[in-house]
Design a protein around this motif. Sequence first.
Motif, PDB file in Angstrom:
ATOM      1  N   GLN A  29     -29.181 -13.988 -40.102  1.00 52.28           N
ATOM      2  CA  GLN A  29     -29.735 -15.027 -40.974  1.00 52.28           C
ATOM      3  C   GLN A  29     -28.724 -15.490 -42.018  1.00 52.28           C
ATOM      4  O   GLN A  29     -28.619 -16.676 -42.313  1.00 52.28           O
ATOM      5  CB  GLN A  29     -31.000 -14.507 -41.666  1.00 52.28           C
ATOM      6  N   GLN A  30     -27.958 -14.560 -42.572  1.00 53.81           N
ATOM      7  CA  GLN A  30     -27.015 -14.896 -43.633  1.00 53.81           C
ATOM      8  C   GLN A  30     -25.867 -15.760 -43.131  1.00 53.81           C
ATOM      9  O   GLN A  30     -25.249 -16.486 -43.907  1.00 53.81           O
ATOM     10  CB  GLN A  30     -26.456 -13.619 -44.261  1.00 53.81           C
ATOM     11  N   SER A  31     -25.579 -15.684 -41.828  1.00 48.09           N
ATOM     12  CA  SER A  31     -24.474 -16.484 -41.301  1.00 48.09           C
ATOM     13  C   SER A  31     -24.801 -17.975 -41.262  1.00 48.09           C
ATOM     14  O   SER A  31     -23.898 -18.811 -41.113  1.00 48.09           O
ATOM     15  CB  SER A  31     -24.107 -16.010 -39.886  1.00 48.09           C
ATOM     16  N   GLY A  32     -26.086 -18.318 -41.373  1.00 41.84           N
ATOM     17  CA  GLY A  32     -26.462 -19.724 -41.462  1.00 41.84           C
ATOM     18  C   GLY A  32     -26.428 -20.439 -40.123  1.00 41.84           C
ATOM     19  O   GLY A  32     -26.820 -19.882 -39.104  1.00 41.84           O
ATOM     20  N   TYR A  33     -25.963 -21.678 -40.150  1.00 42.21           N
ATOM     21  CA  TYR A  33     -25.947 -22.581 -39.002  1.00 42.21           C
ATOM     22  C   TYR A  33     -27.376 -22.938 -38.577  1.00 42.21           C
ATOM     23  O   TYR A  33     -28.355 -22.437 -39.131  1.00 42.21           O
ATOM     24  CB  TYR A  33     -25.160 -21.979 -37.830  1.00 42.21           C
ATOM     25  N   ARG A  34     -27.487 -23.779 -37.575  1.00 43.55           N
ATOM     26  CA  ARG A  34     -28.790 -24.251 -37.101  1.00 43.55           C
ATOM     27  C   ARG A  34     -29.296 -23.292 -36.026  1.00 43.55           C
ATOM     28  O   ARG A  34     -28.677 -23.162 -34.970  1.00 43.55           O
ATOM     29  CB  ARG A  34     -28.671 -25.668 -36.552  1.00 43.55           C
ATOM     30  N   GLN A  35     -30.417 -22.649 -36.314  1.00 39.08           N
ATOM     31  CA  GLN A  35     -30.944 -21.630 -35.412  1.00 39.08           C
ATOM     32  C   GLN A  35     -32.356 -22.016 -34.968  1.00 39.08           C
ATOM     33  O   GLN A  35     -33.180 -22.434 -35.780  1.00 39.08           O
ATOM     34  CB  GLN A  35     -30.963 -20.263 -36.095  1.00 39.08           C
ATOM     35  N   VAL A  36     -32.604 -21.843 -33.681  1.00 40.74           N
ATOM     36  CA  VAL A  36     -33.889 -22.203 -33.091  1.00 40.74           C
ATOM     37  C   VAL A  36     -34.447 -20.983 -32.365  1.00 40.74           C
ATOM     38  O   VAL A  36     -33.730 -20.301 -31.627  1.00 40.74           O
ATOM     39  CB  VAL A  36     -33.737 -23.384 -32.107  1.00 40.74           C
ATOM     40  N   ALA A  37     -35.738 -20.704 -32.583  1.00 48.26           N
ATOM     41  CA  ALA A  37     -36.396 -19.563 -31.941  1.00 48.26           C
ATOM     42  C   ALA A  37     -37.087 -20.010 -30.661  1.00 48.26           C
ATOM     43  O   ALA A  37     -37.651 -21.104 -30.587  1.00 48.26           O
ATOM     44  CB  ALA A  37     -37.419 -18.945 -32.894  1.00 48.26           C
ATOM     45  N   LEU A  38     -37.031 -19.158 -29.650  1.00 51.93           N
ATOM     46  CA  LEU A  38     -37.771 -19.362 -28.415  1.00 51.93           C
ATOM     47  C   LEU A  38     -38.639 -18.130 -28.160  1.00 51.93           C
ATOM     48  O   LEU A  38     -38.150 -16.999 -28.263  1.00 51.93           O
ATOM     49  CB  LEU A  38     -36.836 -19.567 -27.224  1.00 51.93           C
ATOM     50  N   PRO A  39     -39.902 -18.309 -27.826  1.00 55.17           N
ATOM     51  CA  PRO A  39     -40.758 -17.150 -27.525  1.00 55.17           C
ATOM     52  C   PRO A  39     -40.353 -16.523 -26.200  1.00 55.17           C
ATOM     53  O   PRO A  39     -40.108 -17.223 -25.210  1.00 55.17           O
ATOM     54  CB  PRO A  39     -42.162 -17.752 -27.467  1.00 55.17           C
ATOM     55  N   VAL A  40     -40.269 -15.186 -26.191  1.00 52.15           N
ATOM     56  CA  VAL A  40     -39.930 -14.450 -24.978  1.00 52.15           C
ATOM     57  C   VAL A  40     -40.887 -13.272 -24.845  1.00 52.15           C
ATOM     58  O   VAL A  40     -41.509 -12.831 -25.816  1.00 52.15           O
ATOM     59  CB  VAL A  40     -38.472 -13.936 -24.997  1.00 52.15           C
ATOM     60  N   GLU A  41     -40.969 -12.773 -23.635  1.00 51.26           N
ATOM     61  CA  GLU A  41     -41.775 -11.583 -23.386  1.00 51.26           C
ATOM     62  C   GLU A  41     -40.850 -10.407 -23.185  1.00 51.26           C
ATOM     63  O   GLU A  41     -39.995 -10.410 -22.287  1.00 51.26           O
ATOM     64  CB  GLU A  41     -42.651 -11.764 -22.140  1.00 51.26           C
ATOM     65  N   LYS A  42     -40.983  -9.404 -24.030  1.00 48.52           N
ATOM     66  CA  LYS A  42     -40.158  -8.196 -23.916  1.00 48.52           C
ATOM     67  C   LYS A  42     -40.956  -7.131 -23.188  1.00 48.52           C
ATOM     68  O   LYS A  42     -42.080  -6.804 -23.575  1.00 48.52           O
ATOM     69  CB  LYS A  42     -39.723  -7.700 -25.289  1.00 48.52           C
ATOM     70  N   LEU A  43     -40.368  -6.582 -22.129  1.00 47.55           N
ATOM     71  CA  LEU A  43     -41.051  -5.602 -21.307  1.00 47.55           C
ATOM     72  C   LEU A  43     -40.961  -4.210 -21.932  1.00 47.55           C
ATOM     73  O   LEU A  43     -40.135  -3.956 -22.807  1.00 47.55           O
ATOM     74  CB  LEU A  43     -40.442  -5.586 -19.904  1.00 47.55           C
ATOM     75  N   SER A  44     -41.800  -3.308 -21.469  1.00 51.35           N
ATOM     76  CA  SER A  44     -41.786  -1.910 -21.920  1.00 51.35           C
ATOM     77  C   SER A  44     -41.399  -1.046 -20.727  1.00 51.35           C
ATOM     78  O   SER A  44     -42.253  -0.501 -20.029  1.00 51.35           O
ATOM     79  CB  SER A  44     -43.158  -1.501 -22.460  1.00 51.35           C
ATOM     80  N   LEU A  45     -40.097  -0.926 -20.479  1.00 50.41           N
ATOM     81  CA  LEU A  45     -39.615  -0.193 -19.314  1.00 50.41           C
ATOM     82  C   LEU A  45     -39.165   1.224 -19.649  1.00 50.41           C
ATOM     83  O   LEU A  45     -39.016   2.050 -18.750  1.00 50.41           O
ATOM     84  CB  LEU A  45     -38.445  -0.949 -18.665  1.00 50.41           C
ATOM     85  N   SER A  46     -38.934   1.511 -20.909  1.00 49.76           N
ATOM     86  CA  SER A  46     -38.445   2.827 -21.301  1.00 49.76           C
ATOM     87  C   SER A  46     -38.963   3.152 -22.685  1.00 49.76           C
ATOM     88  O   SER A  46     -39.271   2.256 -23.477  1.00 49.76           O
ATOM     89  CB  SER A  46     -36.913   2.859 -21.288  1.00 49.76           C
ATOM     90  N   PRO A  47     -39.081   4.451 -23.013  1.00 54.58           N
ATOM     91  CA  PRO A  47     -39.530   4.819 -24.357  1.00 54.58           C
ATOM     92  C   PRO A  47     -38.532   4.381 -25.411  1.00 54.58           C
ATOM     93  O   PRO A  47     -37.316   4.424 -25.195  1.00 54.58           O
ATOM     94  CB  PRO A  47     -39.635   6.358 -24.279  1.00 54.58           C
ATOM     95  N   THR A  48     -39.042   3.947 -26.541  1.00 54.11           N
ATOM     96  CA  THR A  48     -38.167   3.486 -27.607  1.00 54.11           C
ATOM     97  C   THR A  48     -37.383   4.633 -28.225  1.00 54.11           C
ATOM     98  O   THR A  48     -37.865   5.770 -28.305  1.00 54.11           O
ATOM     99  CB  THR A  48     -38.981   2.777 -28.704  1.00 54.11           C
TER     100      THR A  48
END
Length: 329
Positions: free
Chosen positions: A182-201
């Motif tokens: 965030q601190q680096s600035g510039y123009r940033q755009v978010a895209l929704p994604v689905e993160k899978l649960s394949l391994s324990p955190t």
Amino acid sequence: MKLSIVTTLYRSASSIEEFYRRVMKAAEAITDEIELVIVNDGSPDNSLDIVLALHQADPRIVVVDLARNFGHHKAMMTGLGQARGNLVFLIDSDLEEPPELLSRFHDRLNEGDCDVVYGVQEMRKGSSLERMTGTMFYSVVDALSDHRLPRNLVTVRLMTRDYVRALVRHRDREFHISNLWQQSGYRQVALPVEKLSLSPTTYSLARRVHMAVKYITTTSTKLLYIVFYGGVALCGLSAVAVLYLVGRYLLNGIGIDGWTSLIVSVWFFGGLTMLTLGILGIYMANILAETQRRPYTVVRRLHRAGVDDAAGVLTVLPRRKRSDGGPLQ
């Protein structure tokens, strides 16, 4: 170099070969000029042996072998510092973020109105405890930090060369990479994604608490102001209480009776003092880490086509400038 893909290794033996196949297939649909930068963050399994074999078969793979485990965020920053591409795609190698997202992110970046496309989860993955602690983390950060974080960030992001150059110029020794994003600035755009649960955190509850404390104490001055104004308020209340008790004694002859209030006061103010000293101590520890100017990672060996560097590269040494003003890579 047109496109760099950056990822890290830690207990990744079961997924790295499939990750390599899928991410290179997605990249080859975009350009023929590709490099895959893989940072071994002291993985205790045979992940390094696997990627070295891939490197021998495919010279487009760059292997950055760190001297020990330095942590996920520092490993990612090291990989970004080694990337040479005009575009840089950062993603974890555990396949919980599908490598095929590259094409979707590339299409969005090509619209020309942004410098960074990053992923956010539509719904947090994991158990109820993981989701609850994640919500608590963001709530605490929003309340105490000087900078708000976008909710439910994931690692995957596609960045321009200019943005990456600005990002790796940060010299913080203790940092949370989402703050630097965030601190680096510039123009940033978010895209929704689905993160899978394949391994324990690997982020346990204790580690999440530690990360929240580290993030707040390395990015926020608000907590120090809270301590200061809290101390002022308590001093004011104490002064009012003293005036009241002294006035009651002088006017009515009623002294301070009982020892319960005394003991409670001693324990309360003793605990408050320890809390205040603890907060200040954490800030002082962070200041010490920054002033020591130690490198945040040490590269034991760099495996790149035409290069086999075993000199132990210190990855955060100040960079020289090119004639056009940019840092040498």
